[in-house]
Write a protein that holds these residues in place. Structure first.
Motif, PDB file in Angstrom:
ATOM      1  N   HIS A  26       0.830  -1.198   0.000  1.00 59.16           N
ATOM      2  CA  HIS A  26       0.000   0.000   0.000  1.00 59.16           C
ATOM      3  C   HIS A  26       0.865   1.249   0.000  1.00 59.16           C
ATOM      4  O   HIS A  26       0.602   2.208  -0.702  1.00 59.16           O
ATOM      5  CB  HIS A  26      -0.913  -0.008   1.229  1.00 59.16           C
ATOM      6  CG  HIS A  26      -1.655   1.268   1.436  1.00 59.16           C
ATOM      7  ND1 HIS A  26      -1.551   2.015   2.568  1.00 59.16           N
ATOM      8  CD2 HIS A  26      -2.495   1.929   0.625  1.00 59.16           C
ATOM      9  CE1 HIS A  26      -2.289   3.089   2.447  1.00 59.16           C
ATOM     10  NE2 HIS A  26      -2.881   3.065   1.280  1.00 59.16           N
ATOM     11  N   LYS A  29       2.017   2.021  -3.266  1.00 57.06           N
ATOM     12  CA  LYS A  29       0.942   2.639  -4.044  1.00 57.06           C
ATOM     13  C   LYS A  29       0.837   4.114  -3.701  1.00 57.06           C
ATOM     14  O   LYS A  29       0.609   4.947  -4.573  1.00 57.06           O
ATOM     15  CB  LYS A  29      -0.382   1.957  -3.732  1.00 57.06           C
ATOM     16  CG  LYS A  29      -0.471   0.551  -4.218  1.00 57.06           C
ATOM     17  CD  LYS A  29      -1.424   0.452  -5.380  1.00 57.06           C
ATOM     18  CE  LYS A  29      -1.273  -0.872  -6.055  1.00 57.06           C
ATOM     19  NZ  LYS A  29      -1.850  -0.859  -7.387  1.00 57.06           N
ATOM     20  N   VAL A  63      -4.937   6.279  -4.116  1.00 59.53           N
ATOM     21  CA  VAL A  63      -5.307   4.885  -3.992  1.00 59.53           C
ATOM     22  C   VAL A  63      -6.754   4.669  -3.580  1.00 59.53           C
ATOM     23  O   VAL A  63      -7.046   4.247  -2.476  1.00 59.53           O
ATOM     24  CB  VAL A  63      -4.389   4.158  -3.009  1.00 59.53           C
ATOM     25  CG1 VAL A  63      -3.275   3.511  -3.744  1.00 59.53           C
ATOM     26  CG2 VAL A  63      -3.842   5.116  -1.976  1.00 59.53           C
ATOM     27  N   LYS A  64      -7.615   5.009  -4.454  1.00 59.78           N
ATOM     28  CA  LYS A  64      -9.028   4.766  -4.180  1.00 59.78           C
ATOM     29  C   LYS A  64      -9.383   3.368  -4.605  1.00 59.78           C
ATOM     30  O   LYS A  64      -8.799   2.812  -5.516  1.00 59.78           O
ATOM     31  CB  LYS A  64      -9.878   5.732  -4.992  1.00 59.78           C
ATOM     32  CG  LYS A  64     -10.018   7.097  -4.385  1.00 59.78           C
ATOM     33  CD  LYS A  64     -10.978   7.902  -5.225  1.00 59.78           C
ATOM     34  CE  LYS A  64     -11.012   9.354  -4.802  1.00 59.78           C
ATOM     35  NZ  LYS A  64     -11.727  10.174  -5.757  1.00 59.78           N
ATOM     36  N   GLU A  65     -10.388   2.831  -3.943  1.00 58.91           N
ATOM     37  CA  GLU A  65     -10.926   1.557  -4.405  1.00 58.91           C
ATOM     38  C   GLU A  65     -12.292   1.865  -4.990  1.00 58.91           C
ATOM     39  O   GLU A  65     -13.212   2.253  -4.289  1.00 58.91           O
ATOM     40  CB  GLU A  65     -11.040   0.592  -3.233  1.00 58.91           C
ATOM     41  CG  GLU A  65      -9.687   0.169  -2.706  1.00 58.91           C
ATOM     42  CD  GLU A  65      -9.771  -0.340  -1.301  1.00 58.91           C
ATOM     43  OE1 GLU A  65     -10.127  -1.506  -1.118  1.00 58.91           O
ATOM     44  OE2 GLU A  65      -9.495   0.452  -0.384  1.00 58.91           O
ATOM     45  N   TYR A  66     -12.380   1.712  -6.292  1.00 55.74           N
ATOM     46  CA  TYR A  66     -13.617   2.097  -6.957  1.00 55.74           C
ATOM     47  C   TYR A  66     -14.634   0.973  -6.950  1.00 55.74           C
ATOM     48  O   TYR A  66     -14.288  -0.201  -7.026  1.00 55.74           O
ATOM     49  CB  TYR A  66     -13.318   2.494  -8.402  1.00 55.74           C
ATOM     50  CG  TYR A  66     -12.505   3.743  -8.507  1.00 55.74           C
ATOM     51  CD1 TYR A  66     -13.120   4.983  -8.388  1.00 55.74           C
ATOM     52  CD2 TYR A  66     -11.129   3.702  -8.698  1.00 55.74           C
ATOM     53  CE1 TYR A  66     -12.380   6.151  -8.464  1.00 55.74           C
ATOM     54  CE2 TYR A  66     -10.385   4.858  -8.772  1.00 55.74           C
ATOM     55  CZ  TYR A  66     -11.013   6.083  -8.658  1.00 55.74           C
ATOM     56  OH  TYR A  66     -10.287   7.226  -8.726  1.00 55.74           O
ATOM     57  N   ARG A  67     -15.876   1.355  -6.855  1.00 60.09           N
ATOM     58  CA  ARG A  67     -17.005   0.438  -6.983  1.00 60.09           C
ATOM     59  C   ARG A  67     -18.139   1.232  -7.573  1.00 60.09           C
ATOM     60  O   ARG A  67     -18.049   2.439  -7.694  1.00 60.09           O
ATOM     61  CB  ARG A  67     -17.466  -0.052  -5.612  1.00 60.09           C
ATOM     62  CG  ARG A  67     -16.502  -0.949  -4.914  1.00 60.09           C
ATOM     63  CD  ARG A  67     -17.014  -1.354  -3.562  1.00 60.09           C
ATOM     64  NE  ARG A  67     -16.057  -2.246  -2.930  1.00 60.09           N
ATOM     65  CZ  ARG A  67     -15.988  -3.546  -3.169  1.00 60.09           C
ATOM     66  NH1 ARG A  67     -16.843  -4.104  -4.014  1.00 60.09           N
ATOM     67  NH2 ARG A  67     -15.104  -4.303  -2.592  1.00 60.09           N
ATOM     68  N   GLN A 106     -19.278   4.329   0.265  1.00 59.57           N
ATOM     69  CA  GLN A 106     -19.434   5.753   0.063  1.00 59.57           C
ATOM     70  C   GLN A 106     -18.272   6.246  -0.794  1.00 59.57           C
ATOM     71  O   GLN A 106     -17.145   5.838  -0.599  1.00 59.57           O
ATOM     72  CB  GLN A 106     -19.364   6.490   1.402  1.00 59.57           C
ATOM     73  CG  GLN A 106     -20.387   6.045   2.408  1.00 59.57           C
ATOM     74  CD  GLN A 106     -21.755   6.639   2.121  1.00 59.57           C
ATOM     75  OE1 GLN A 106     -21.834   7.753   1.607  1.00 59.57           O
ATOM     76  NE2 GLN A 106     -22.794   5.893   2.402  1.00 59.57           N
ATOM     77  N   ALA A 107     -18.620   7.133  -1.711  1.00 57.38           N
ATOM     78  CA  ALA A 107     -17.555   7.713  -2.511  1.00 57.38           C
ATOM     79  C   ALA A 107     -16.848   8.767  -1.685  1.00 57.38           C
ATOM     80  O   ALA A 107     -17.403   9.307  -0.751  1.00 57.38           O
ATOM     81  CB  ALA A 107     -18.145   8.343  -3.765  1.00 57.38           C
ATOM     82  N   GLY A 108     -15.627   9.043  -2.043  1.00 59.19           N
ATOM     83  CA  GLY A 108     -14.965  10.214  -1.477  1.00 59.19           C
ATOM     84  C   GLY A 108     -14.295  10.025  -0.130  1.00 59.19           C
ATOM     85  O   GLY A 108     -13.507  10.839   0.253  1.00 59.19           O
ATOM     86  N   VAL A 109     -14.589   8.936   0.575  1.00 62.62           N
ATOM     87  CA  VAL A 109     -13.947   8.801   1.870  1.00 62.62           C
ATOM     88  C   VAL A 109     -12.474   8.424   1.732  1.00 62.62           C
ATOM     89  O   VAL A 109     -11.757   8.381   2.705  1.00 62.62           O
ATOM     90  CB  VAL A 109     -14.632   7.740   2.759  1.00 62.62           C
ATOM     91  CG1 VAL A 109     -16.025   8.181   3.114  1.00 62.62           C
ATOM     92  CG2 VAL A 109     -14.661   6.397   2.062  1.00 62.62           C
ATOM     93  N   ASP A 110     -12.055   8.184   0.521  1.00 65.97           N
ATOM     94  CA  ASP A 110     -10.684   7.740   0.340  1.00 65.97           C
ATOM     95  C   ASP A 110      -9.690   8.883   0.290  1.00 65.97           C
ATOM     96  O   ASP A 110      -8.505   8.673   0.154  1.00 65.97           O
ATOM     97  CB  ASP A 110     -10.565   6.926  -0.945  1.00 65.97           C
ATOM     98  CG  ASP A 110     -11.008   5.511  -0.704  1.00 65.97           C
ATOM     99  OD1 ASP A 110     -11.066   5.136   0.472  1.00 65.97           O
ATOM    100  OD2 ASP A 110     -11.301   4.807  -1.665  1.00 65.97           O
ATOM    101  N   TYR A 112      -7.495  10.979   1.934  1.00 64.70           N
ATOM    102  CA  TYR A 112      -6.941  11.058   3.273  1.00 64.70           C
ATOM    103  C   TYR A 112      -5.524  11.593   3.226  1.00 64.70           C
ATOM    104  O   TYR A 112      -4.916  11.685   2.177  1.00 64.70           O
ATOM    105  CB  TYR A 112      -6.980   9.707   3.964  1.00 64.70           C
ATOM    106  CG  TYR A 112      -6.220   8.618   3.258  1.00 64.70           C
ATOM    107  CD1 TYR A 112      -6.782   7.957   2.188  1.00 64.70           C
ATOM    108  CD2 TYR A 112      -4.936   8.271   3.654  1.00 64.70           C
ATOM    109  CE1 TYR A 112      -6.092   6.959   1.527  1.00 64.70           C
ATOM    110  CE2 TYR A 112      -4.241   7.282   3.007  1.00 64.70           C
ATOM    111  CZ  TYR A 112      -4.821   6.626   1.944  1.00 64.70           C
ATOM    112  OH  TYR A 112      -4.134   5.642   1.287  1.00 64.70           O
TER     113      TYR A 112
END
Lengths: 397, 486
Positions: A26, A29, A63-67, A106-110, A112
């Motif tokens: 990570h 990344k 490093v977002k995890e998209y869904r 939720q979108a956007g919480v990534d 940080y």
């Protein structure tokens, strides 16, 4: 129905650190993400001028995890606290429930922040540039004592370097052989240390070639250089200094401020003290030449000179500036001229870039910086030039 | 912090708890408790409690995030972590006080009972949970170590698969038809129905079913569909898709019953601890901890709190006979004193814990009074703020309830199904989003579609609605095109 209790086991290595591999991956990344946003991060004021050991926070968007998730028009339901609620009332971003939720829906919480030390950041920055190790001319390398290293053992030495284990072993060996030869009785009789048993570490001095670099930061502090221009200049020098610091063991930086005349100043003065008056660029260059001749002889030092100005030079000084620039280019590894013309500065005063185009030296270049986003690209251009030079040098040899 | 308890203490308390658990009629799997420290606990939380789990950077990220949250005190220490397996495994933090351990043990038994008895968990094959996750881990590690595959490639597939893993069937108790069965159904459906009055009706024209269409009916298991219909995938790639899919499916029941499950566990830990006759000091701490766990988070939704309130309400109503047409028809003043002492409460909650999931649970048992008592409100998101759009009053409580039902369980995952694997005869994958008024977040949709394109190997088209207009999102090689549907 049975119940079993398993008492606590302090982590056997494998167990405690089960996430170590994933954490490291990570981290990699994150570094990639930093690399991708480096231009933005560099442009952040907060970084410039920070102490090298300081830990800074860098916002990462990488490093977002998209869904598939719902967007903004999806309503939600919350619980009110004390007091009445009214439609239209605004509630600040509530804490996201961290009760072991499944992967974020939720979108956007990534978005940080991550903590990196400035050193690490700089390392990432320069990885991005893919610069070759700057192999310098032999002449410019100085042999210095780097550190002391243990190498082998001796029977003579100073007390502090006594190797007790080996000494004891030597004694045992002597004892055994004495016994075999029948010279001594192993049982009962004392068998003291002898001077021959003593073993000392041998220490050698590691010599290494060391390289030095000096940055000549020359800045125009005439009345026309406003805060914004100075800030851009400062960012650039910061990068240059940090970069050289990773490549050379000794980096010194000389601050030269000039308007119609030049002075060597402290960092503080360099960036903060406003001056006024007109501009003689040549004065800055001459001062730099003077400092180099006095303290940083090009035979021993890699000289990087850089000059930031808004290009508003007095016409009468242009020829002198050109000559000094040529001379400075000759003795420097690299000499750059950055012209700072912020967008929306209103007017476009005279430009030195055109005038300097007469200089043919291969290690001289000019860049134009208009906004803070330009700094990184300007910097890359600058170093690309340096790289090209090195290649040339290699070819000559 | 010195420990004030020993494993023997725990066992003693456990003995007493188990007696109560059995007395109350809870029916859990066998239970294993493992005492662990803080870092171990974080690791378990990140890897969903599994003793063995395949590696992926996202778990490293999860760890860092979790650790940051706890280190900065933004989130309380984790009390409990229990996994749905037979025997069930739960972790107890070494640093927690005795009162907290007792509370956690009671809480865990109720979760365990829920796992064993709620219908949504029937498909999870709890005997094999630990072994399955371990086998998955071994297979993924094997691919990573395989010199012809390696970490980078495995990661690429896992990244893509993770993005799509929750696009799978939600109600697992409905049997999944094979493609063959689907085709048979299609043929059956196309046959004219038996019509006793065929003499006077016009003959229904027989339409040949299109059996060439893949899939015959829209397909929700996207990863499995790609696995079975992309001939270019290597075996190891297919296996990774299977692994990710199976793990996602294992967790679907937990997502589907979050409020019920947490509510159930809180309801019972309270009951059990109140019957334990705790000594004074433990009792005080229990009350403090219980209040912390059950404290509603203003602006958010605490599933422990909401769930427990509903369970208590159900028990009370069925004890007092507050249900059925007679009760519904009476006046408000009669209602408040209504108590015909039916005493069916206990029985009712056990039935409910077996046959409901969050959506149906809320639909049936979240009453107007509860909506008010829980101070539920509906909000819209504007940037970083939540703006209240509806508060619980006579007019709006139903819409709030509906919105809540939309947002629980798998309701936060858009329903997207594969409709055609050969759209325009170009092997384009055509998907349709069942739009229910909520638009997709487009940045996320685009990136997710790109992952799907990567797995599918050809263009991917998603039919969705953006700002009220039906739109096709077409994703080809690193490019997204919006096409309005005429």
């Amino acid at each position: 129905m049975d119940t079993i209790f398993r008492p606590y086991h302090p982590s056997s290595g494998q167990r405690s650190d089960r996430s170590a591999g994933d954490r490291q991956r990570h981290r990699q990344k994150v570094r990639e993400a930093i690399r991708n946003n480096i231009a933005d991060i560099i442009a952040e004021e907060s970084i410039i001028g920070k102490d090298k050991n300081r830990v800074i926070k860098v916002p990462i968007r990488g490093v977002k995890e998209y869904r598939f998730v719902y967007g903004e028009n999806a309503p939600g339901v919350g619980q009110g606290g004390d007091g009445d609620l009214q439609p239209g009332q605004t509630i600040g971003q509530g804490k996201k429930g961290a009760q072991g939720q499944q992967a974020g829906d939720q979108a956007g919480v990534d978005y940080y922040e991550t903590e990196v030390s400035l050193d690490e950041l700089i390392e990432v920055m320069f990885e991005d540039l893919e610069l070759p190790d700057l192999e310098r001319k032999h002449l410019r390398e100085i042999v210095t004592v780097d550190h002391l290293r243990q190498k082998g053992f001796r029977k003579k030495g100073i007390r502090v370097r006594l190797d007790k284990k080996r000494t004891a072993r030597a004694r045992v060996r002597r004892k055994k052989s004495a016994h075999r030869s029948g010279a001594a009785n192993l049982h009962g009789e004392r068998f003291p240390f002898h001077e021959d048993d003593l073993r000392y570490h041998h220490v050698v001095k590691e010599m290494r070639r060391e390289s030095n670099a000096v940055v000549m930061a020359i800045m125009d502090t005439s009345g026309s250089m406003d805060t914004m221009k100075k800030y851009l200049a400062r960012s650039f020098f910061f990068l240059l200094y940090q970069f050289l610091r990773t490549r050379y063991q000794n980096v010194e930086i000389v601050f030269i401020a000039h308007h119609t005349e030049a002075r060597e100043v402290t960092e503080e003065e360099f960036f903060h003290k406003g001056e006024s008056g007109g501009t003689f660029i040549s004065s800055g260059y001459n001062k730099a030449l003077e400092v180099i001749n006095e303290r940083y002889h090009p035979a021993l030092w890699n000289v990087y000179a850089f000059h930031c100005s808004d290009g508003d030079n007095f016409e009468s000084d242009n020829t002198a500036a050109l000559n000094s620039a040529r001379e400075l280019a000759k003795i420097s590894n690299l000499f750059g001229y950055g012209e700072i013309k912020p967008l929306g500065a209103g007017y476009y005063g005279s430009s030195m870039i055109q005038y300097f185009s007469q200089i043919q030296e291969p290690n001289f270049l000019t860049v134009q910086i208009q906004r803070k986003e330009d700094i990184w690209s300007a910097f890359k251009t600058f170093l690309a030039k340096d790289r090209a030079n090195i290649k040339n040098e290699v070819n000559y040899e | 912090m010195s420990r004030e308890w020993t494993t023997e203490d725990l066992q003693e308390w456990n003995q007493r708890i188990v007696e109560l658990v059995q007395k109350f009629g809870l029916d859990p799997y066998s239970q294993e408790f493992e005492v662990c420290d803080y870092e171990q606990m974080l690791s378990y939380m990140v890897y969903s409690g599994m003793p063995s789990h395949y590696p992926h950077w996202s778990y490293g990220k999860g760890f860092e995030k979790l650790k940051t949250l706890y280190d900065y005190g933004l989130s309380g220490l984790p009390y409990e972590m229990v996994i749905n397996s037979n025997p069930s495994i739960a972790y107890l933090m070494r640093d927690n006080s005795l009162a907290l351990q007792v509370l956690t043990i009671a809480h865990v038994y109720a979760h365990n009972d829920f796992f064993k008895n709620n219908f949504t968990f029937r498909t999870t094959q709890t005997e094999y949970t630990i072994e399955t996750f371990k086998a998955h881990a071994n297979r993924v590690r094997h691919y990573i170590e395989d010199p012809s595959i390696g970490l980078e490639k495995v990661e690429r597939v896992l990244d893509a698969a993770h993005a799509l893993s929750l696009q799978c069937r939600r109600n697992l108790s409905i049997k999944k038809e094979t493609e063959k069965e689907q085709k048979e159904r299609k043929i059956d459906e196309s046959r004219p129905r038996h019509d006793p009055h065929h003499a006077i009706h016009r003959r229904v024209e027989h339409v040949e079913p299109d059996l060439t269409k893949v899939p015959p009916y829209p397909e929700e298991d996207i990863l499995l569909f790609v696995r079975d219909h992309n001939p270019h995938l290597a075996e190891w790639e297919k296996d990774l898709l299977t692994i990710v899919h199976e793990q996602a499916q294992y967790f679907i029941p937990q997502m589907e019953t979050k409020i019920m499950n947490e509510g159930w566990a809180s309801f019972w830990h309270k009951r059990i601890l109140e019957s334990l006759e705790l000594p004074q000091n433990l009792h005080m701490e229990f009350i403090v901890r219980h209040t912390q766990v059950l404290c509603p988070t203003p602006g958010g939704l605490n599933p422990y709190h909401v769930g427990m309130k509903i369970w208590e309400d159900i028990e009370e109503r069925w004890d007092k006979g507050r249900f059925g047409p007679e009760y519904d028809l009476c006046t408000a003043s009669e209602r408040s004193d209504w108590n015909i002492k039916t005493m069916q409460g206990r029985n009712k909650i056990f039935v409910v814990r077996e046959v409901e999931r969050d959506t149906s649970f809320l639909r049936r048992f979240l009453t107007e009074d509860l909506v008010r008592e829980l101070k539920l409100f509906e909000y819209q998101t504007r940037g970083n703020d939540k703006v209240i759009s509806r508060v619980a009053d006579e007019e709006n409580w139903r819409s709030i309830k509906d919105t809540l039902i939309q947002n629980v369980g798998t309701g936060t995952i858009p329903v997207i199904k594969v409709e055609d694997a050969d759209y325009n005869s170009e092997r384009t994958l055509y998907l349709k989003h069942a739009h229910d008024g909520r638009d997709l977040q487009l940045e996320y949709a685009e990136k997710t579609l790109q992952y799907l394109r990567q797995l599918w190997g050809h263009e991917v088209v998603l039919n969705t609605t953006v700002n009220g207009k039906e739109t096709l999102l077409c994703v080809s090689e690193n490019q997204l095109v919006f096409k309005p549907v005429q």
